[in-house]
Design a protein around this motif. Structure first.
Motif, mmCIF file in Angstrom:
data_model
loop_
_atom_site.group_PDB
_atom_site.id
_atom_site.type_symbol
_atom_site.label_atom_id
_atom_site.label_comp_id
_atom_site.label_asym_id
_atom_site.label_seq_id
_atom_site.Cartn_x
_atom_site.Cartn_y
_atom_site.Cartn_z
ATOM 1 N N GLU A 115 51.452 34.580 42.882
ATOM 2 C CA GLU A 115 52.180 35.546 42.053
ATOM 3 C C GLU A 115 51.658 35.562 40.615
ATOM 4 O O GLU A 115 52.427 35.566 39.653
ATOM 5 N N VAL A 116 50.339 35.558 40.483
ATOM 6 C CA VAL A 116 49.714 35.597 39.162
ATOM 7 C C VAL A 116 48.707 36.746 39.126
ATOM 8 O O VAL A 116 48.094 37.086 40.140
ATOM 9 N N PRO A 117 48.528 37.348 37.954
ATOM 10 C CA PRO A 117 47.475 38.359 37.816
ATOM 11 C C PRO A 117 46.118 37.677 37.663
ATOM 12 O O PRO A 117 46.030 36.528 37.223
ATOM 13 N N ALA A 118 45.086 38.381 38.008
ATOM 14 C CA ALA A 118 43.733 37.865 37.859
ATOM 15 C C ALA A 118 42.891 38.885 37.098
ATOM 16 O O ALA A 118 43.017 40.088 37.310
ATOM 17 N N ARG A 119 42.062 38.378 36.231
ATOM 18 C CA ARG A 119 41.135 39.234 35.486
ATOM 19 C C ARG A 119 39.759 39.084 36.102
ATOM 20 O O ARG A 119 39.266 37.965 36.282
ATOM 21 N N THR A 120 39.120 40.202 36.454
ATOM 22 C CA THR A 120 37.801 40.146 37.068
ATOM 23 C C THR A 120 36.795 40.926 36.226
ATOM 24 O O THR A 120 37.154 41.832 35.477
#
Length: 239
Positions: free
Chosen positions: A213-218
């Protein structure tokens, strides 16, 4: 914090396509079951027609290793080693939920995936040729010295976080129980890498979002945008 490839490495390996994923808050067990079985089923389907050595993704890394003067059947990229183990033993070992997910995705896509504990990379990583004075810690705790000119993941403190590029990751920044913030590195050289690397990053980002339940930056790294940078202070001890 930064991740980049040196101009020399990029010049020597023009087919390189690289991407990174950054995520915080991934400590502890996942909230939902990880799709390891589905991902490994995809990997087994890849192997149904023959060994991993015949896959375009693996052949491209074998050519890269040969350019570096490494015998491709002695030194394998991480995804080839995973697929070989899956083919010969039928499964992959369970290590840690994050590592297990990364390994399963790597096997499914036949592309090396490295997961680094951001708090232990000393503020940044450059993929470059070793200068001969760097230190490398094996997963078993032994210290080694990379060979002069070897491609390594180097931090500003002279530590190598991977040897022979995608061959072996270091114990310095390996995922452990307390790991909370990660940088995932994805590198490929086959013809469809420009499509496959973003797809792989999307799969990882979706699973991290679902399970932790975490956002990820790509980010996709290119010759015109070769580095990933984040305004995040390095730990005071350089760890």
């Amino acid at each position: 914090m930064y991740f980049q490839h040196s101009p020399e490495v990029r010049a020597e390996h023009p087919p390189l396509v690289a991407g990174v994923l950054y995520a915080e808050g991934v400590a502890g067990e996942p909230r939902t079951e990880l799709p390891l079985a589905d991902l490994l089923a995809q990997a087994r389907q890849r192997l149904a027609a023959g060994s991993e050595a015949g896959l375009a993704e693996i052949q491209a890394w074998r050519r890269a290793f040969a350019r570096m003067g490494l015998a491709p059947t002695r030194y394998r990229c991480a995804s080839e080693s995973l697929l070989r183990r899956l083919r010969t033993t039928g499964d992959l070992p369970r290590v840690h939920p994050l590592v297990d997910l990364g390994n399963a995705v790597s096997a499914a896509y036949a592309i090396p995936v490295g997961i680094l504990d951001v708090d232990r990379v000393g503020g940044g990583i450059e993929v470059r040729h070793a200068r001969g004075d760097e230190r490398y810690l094996t997963l078993g705790g032994a210290e080694e010295r990379p060979d002069l000119g070897e491609v390594i993941f180097a931090d500003p403190h002279g530590r190598a976080h991977a040897r022979r590029w995608t061959n072996r990751q270091s114990g310095w920044s390996a995922v452990r129980e307390e790991t909370s913030t990660v940088l995932v590195v994805v590198e490929a050289m086959h013809d469809s890498a420009a499509t496959d690397v973003p797809r792989l990053l999307g799969t990882l980002a979706a699973e991290l979002g679902r399970a932790w339940e975490v956002p990820a930056r790509t980010a996709l790294l290119t010759p015109t945008a070769p580095d990933f940078r984040l305004d995040r202070p390095a730990p005071s001890d350089g760890g």
